[in-house]
Scaffold this motif. Structure first.
Motif, PDB file in Angstrom:
ATOM      1  N   TRP A  83      -9.390  -8.392   0.761  1.00  0.00           N
ATOM      2  CA  TRP A  83     -10.802  -8.296   0.422  1.00  0.00           C
ATOM      3  C   TRP A  83     -10.926  -8.363  -1.102  1.00  0.00           C
ATOM      4  CZ3 TRP A  83     -14.956  -8.382   3.614  1.00  0.00           C
ATOM      5  CH2 TRP A  83     -14.739  -8.129   4.968  1.00  0.00           C
ATOM      6  N   PHE A  84     -11.878  -9.161  -1.543  1.00  0.00           N
ATOM      7  CA  PHE A  84     -12.192  -9.294  -2.962  1.00  0.00           C
ATOM      8  C   PHE A  84     -13.689  -9.079  -3.132  1.00  0.00           C
ATOM      9  CE2 PHE A  84      -8.316 -11.135  -4.855  1.00  0.00           C
ATOM     10  CZ  PHE A  84      -7.597 -11.397  -3.714  1.00  0.00           C
ATOM     11  N   ARG A  85     -14.099  -8.818  -4.357  1.00  0.00           N
ATOM     12  CA  ARG A  85     -15.524  -8.701  -4.630  1.00  0.00           C
ATOM     13  C   ARG A  85     -15.849  -9.356  -5.963  1.00  0.00           C
ATOM     14  NH1 ARG A  85     -15.859  -2.103  -5.536  1.00  0.00           N
ATOM     15  NH2 ARG A  85     -14.788  -2.033  -7.575  1.00  0.00           N
ATOM     16  N   GLN A  86     -17.092  -9.801  -6.065  1.00  0.00           N
ATOM     17  CA  GLN A  86     -17.530 -10.459  -7.298  1.00  0.00           C
ATOM     18  C   GLN A  86     -18.942 -10.018  -7.611  1.00  0.00           C
ATOM     19  OE1 GLN A  86     -17.042 -14.723  -7.353  1.00  0.00           O
ATOM     20  NE2 GLN A  86     -17.033 -14.748  -9.587  1.00  0.00           N
ATOM     21  N   ALA A  87     -19.091  -9.372  -8.756  1.00  0.00           N
ATOM     22  CA  ALA A  87     -20.403  -8.959  -9.245  1.00  0.00           C
ATOM     23  C   ALA A  87     -20.948 -10.055 -10.162  1.00  0.00           C
ATOM     24  CB  ALA A  87     -20.294  -7.640  -9.991  1.00  0.00           C
ATOM     25  N   PRO A  88     -22.260 -10.108 -10.339  1.00  0.00           N
ATOM     26  CA  PRO A  88     -22.850 -11.144 -11.197  1.00  0.00           C
ATOM     27  C   PRO A  88     -22.257 -11.122 -12.602  1.00  0.00           C
ATOM     28  CG  PRO A  88     -24.554 -10.048  -9.942  1.00  0.00           C
ATOM     29  CD  PRO A  88     -23.290  -9.277  -9.692  1.00  0.00           C
ATOM     30  N   GLY A  89     -21.835 -12.293 -13.064  1.00  0.00           N
ATOM     31  CA  GLY A  89     -21.295 -12.400 -14.408  1.00  0.00           C
ATOM     32  C   GLY A  89     -19.873 -11.922 -14.566  1.00  0.00           C
ATOM     33  N   LYS A  90     -19.239 -11.530 -13.465  1.00  0.00           N
ATOM     34  CA  LYS A  90     -17.862 -11.032 -13.544  1.00  0.00           C
ATOM     35  C   LYS A  90     -16.928 -11.893 -12.713  1.00  0.00           C
ATOM     36  CE  LYS A  90     -18.996  -6.188 -14.459  1.00  0.00           C
ATOM     37  NZ  LYS A  90     -18.722  -4.775 -14.053  1.00  0.00           N
ATOM     38  N   GLU A  91     -15.642 -11.788 -12.998  1.00  0.00           N
ATOM     39  CA  GLU A  91     -14.654 -12.516 -12.230  1.00  0.00           C
ATOM     40  C   GLU A  91     -14.441 -11.862 -10.873  1.00  0.00           C
ATOM     41  OE1 GLU A  91     -11.921 -14.307 -15.884  1.00  0.00           O
ATOM     42  OE2 GLU A  91     -11.059 -12.903 -14.434  1.00  0.00           O
ATOM     43  N   ARG A  92     -13.913 -12.661  -9.949  1.00  0.00           N
ATOM     44  CA  ARG A  92     -13.584 -12.123  -8.632  1.00  0.00           C
ATOM     45  C   ARG A  92     -12.481 -11.074  -8.786  1.00  0.00           C
ATOM     46  NH1 ARG A  92     -13.814 -16.137  -3.626  1.00  0.00           N
ATOM     47  NH2 ARG A  92     -15.839 -16.339  -4.646  1.00  0.00           N
ATOM     48  N   GLU A  93     -12.666  -9.939  -8.132  1.00  0.00           N
ATOM     49  CA  GLU A  93     -11.808  -8.771  -8.312  1.00  0.00           C
ATOM     50  C   GLU A  93     -11.141  -8.392  -6.992  1.00  0.00           C
ATOM     51  OE1 GLU A  93     -12.459  -4.104  -9.760  1.00  0.00           O
ATOM     52  OE2 GLU A  93     -14.113  -5.262  -8.914  1.00  0.00           O
ATOM     53  N   PHE A  94      -9.848  -8.140  -7.045  1.00  0.00           N
ATOM     54  CA  PHE A  94      -9.109  -7.687  -5.867  1.00  0.00           C
ATOM     55  C   PHE A  94      -9.574  -6.294  -5.461  1.00  0.00           C
ATOM     56  CE2 PHE A  94      -5.696  -7.035  -2.973  1.00  0.00           C
ATOM     57  CZ  PHE A  94      -5.242  -5.747  -3.163  1.00  0.00           C
ATOM     58  N   VAL A  95      -9.717  -6.089  -4.146  1.00  0.00           N
ATOM     59  CA  VAL A  95     -10.121  -4.781  -3.620  1.00  0.00           C
ATOM     60  C   VAL A  95      -8.996  -4.174  -2.780  1.00  0.00           C
ATOM     61  CG1 VAL A  95     -11.732  -3.561  -2.121  1.00  0.00           C
ATOM     62  CG2 VAL A  95     -12.566  -5.398  -3.622  1.00  0.00           C
TER      63      VAL A  95
ATOM     64  N   SER B  79       0.790  -2.804   8.994  1.00  0.00           N
ATOM     65  CA  SER B  79       1.578  -1.624   8.643  1.00  0.00           C
ATOM     66  C   SER B  79       1.511  -1.270   7.158  1.00  0.00           C
ATOM     67  CB  SER B  79       3.041  -1.844   9.030  1.00  0.00           C
ATOM     68  OG  SER B  79       3.167  -2.013  10.424  1.00  0.00           O
ATOM     69  N   PHE B  80       1.252  -2.278   6.346  1.00  0.00           N
ATOM     70  CA  PHE B  80       1.265  -2.061   4.903  1.00  0.00           C
ATOM     71  C   PHE B  80      -0.082  -2.442   4.312  1.00  0.00           C
ATOM     72  CE2 PHE B  80       5.662  -1.081   4.744  1.00  0.00           C
ATOM     73  CZ  PHE B  80       6.261  -1.844   5.726  1.00  0.00           C
ATOM     74  N   THR B  81      -0.590  -1.571   3.458  1.00  0.00           N
ATOM     75  CA  THR B  81      -1.859  -1.806   2.782  1.00  0.00           C
ATOM     76  C   THR B  81      -1.705  -1.549   1.290  1.00  0.00           C
ATOM     77  OG1 THR B  81      -2.572   0.478   3.185  1.00  0.00           O
ATOM     78  CG2 THR B  81      -3.238  -1.184   4.805  1.00  0.00           C
ATOM     79  N   TYR B  82      -2.591  -2.161   0.522  1.00  0.00           N
ATOM     80  CA  TYR B  82      -2.555  -2.001  -0.930  1.00  0.00           C
ATOM     81  C   TYR B  82      -3.979  -2.023  -1.439  1.00  0.00           C
ATOM     82  CZ  TYR B  82      -1.093  -2.619  -5.754  1.00  0.00           C
ATOM     83  OH  TYR B  82      -0.887  -2.447  -7.092  1.00  0.00           O
ATOM     84  N   TYR B  83      -4.276  -1.150  -2.423  1.00  0.00           N
ATOM     85  CA  TYR B  83      -5.648  -1.006  -2.899  1.00  0.00           C
ATOM     86  C   TYR B  83      -5.726  -1.089  -4.415  1.00  0.00           C
ATOM     87  CZ  TYR B  83      -6.486   0.829   1.786  1.00  0.00           C
ATOM     88  OH  TYR B  83      -6.574   0.964   3.148  1.00  0.00           O
ATOM     89  N   ALA B  84      -6.843  -1.579  -4.895  1.00  0.00           N
ATOM     90  CA  ALA B  84      -7.142  -1.472  -6.317  1.00  0.00           C
ATOM     91  C   ALA B  84      -7.379  -0.002  -6.643  1.00  0.00           C
ATOM     92  CB  ALA B  84      -8.382  -2.297  -6.645  1.00  0.00           C
ATOM     93  N   ASP B  85      -7.023   0.383  -7.850  1.00  0.00           N
ATOM     94  CA  ASP B  85      -7.194   1.781  -8.248  1.00  0.00           C
ATOM     95  C   ASP B  85      -8.651   2.231  -8.138  1.00  0.00           C
ATOM     96  OD1 ASP B  85      -4.700   1.723 -10.910  1.00  0.00           O
ATOM     97  OD2 ASP B  85      -4.511   2.062  -8.760  1.00  0.00           O
ATOM     98  N   SER B  86      -9.566   1.309  -8.366  1.00  0.00           N
ATOM     99  CA  SER B  86     -10.987   1.653  -8.385  1.00  0.00           C
ATOM    100  C   SER B  86     -11.522   2.051  -7.006  1.00  0.00           C
ATOM    101  CB  SER B  86     -11.806   0.484  -8.934  1.00  0.00           C
ATOM    102  OG  SER B  86     -11.605  -0.683  -8.148  1.00  0.00           O
ATOM    103  N   VAL B  87     -10.826   1.690  -5.941  1.00  0.00           N
ATOM    104  CA  VAL B  87     -11.317   2.004  -4.593  1.00  0.00           C
ATOM    105  C   VAL B  87     -10.365   2.896  -3.805  1.00  0.00           C
ATOM    106  CG1 VAL B  87     -12.514  -0.213  -4.563  1.00  0.00           C
ATOM    107  CG2 VAL B  87     -10.297   0.003  -3.411  1.00  0.00           C
TER     108      VAL B  87
END
Length: 122
Positions: free
Chosen positions: A36-48, A56-64
């Motif tokens: 999952w990625f997200r993109q806010a107006p005026g910003k680059e696409r960000e990994f979530v 079995s394995f998951t990984y998250y951005a620190d922000s979430v």
């Protein structure tokens, strides 16, 4: 070829929750890592978040981390993103993506959905 369709976005107050779904076509869903990625107006696409083929394995951005949970149901060809304790800074278009060798960079993913808008009001 994999087609991805996101749903579940909407408007929610800060502190609320949403659950995003990503429905995939085809019989090879289990062959792909999902992200999952997200993109806010005026910003680059960000990994979530990302999840392995088996789930079995998951990984998250620190922000979430600690607020969002990624999961998948290979029998239903669907990936999910449960978002809790939402903040105004989580407002963005959320995209799911599928890739064979995929991590945190958008370039590592082969297929993308059109996105679903998430808006968090303060």
């Amino acid at each position: 070829q994999v087609q991805l369709v996101e749903s579940g976005g909407g408007l929610v107050q800060a502190g609320g929750s949403l659950r995003l779904s990503c429905a995939a076509s085809g019989r090879t869903f289990g062959s792909y890592r999902m992200g999952w990625f997200r993109q806010a107006p005026g910003k680059e696409r960000e990994f979530v978040a990302s999840i392995s083929r088996s789930g079995s394995f998951t990984y998250y951005a620190d922000s979430v981390k600690g607020r969002f949970t990624i999961s998948r149901d290979n029998a239903k060809n669907t990936a999910y993103l449960q978002m809790n304790s939402l903040k105004p800074e989580d407002t963005a278009v959320y995209h799911c993506a599928a890739g064979v060798v995929a991590g945190t960079r958008p370039s590592e993913y082969d297929y993308w959905g059109q996105g679903t808008q998430v808006t968090v009001s303060s």
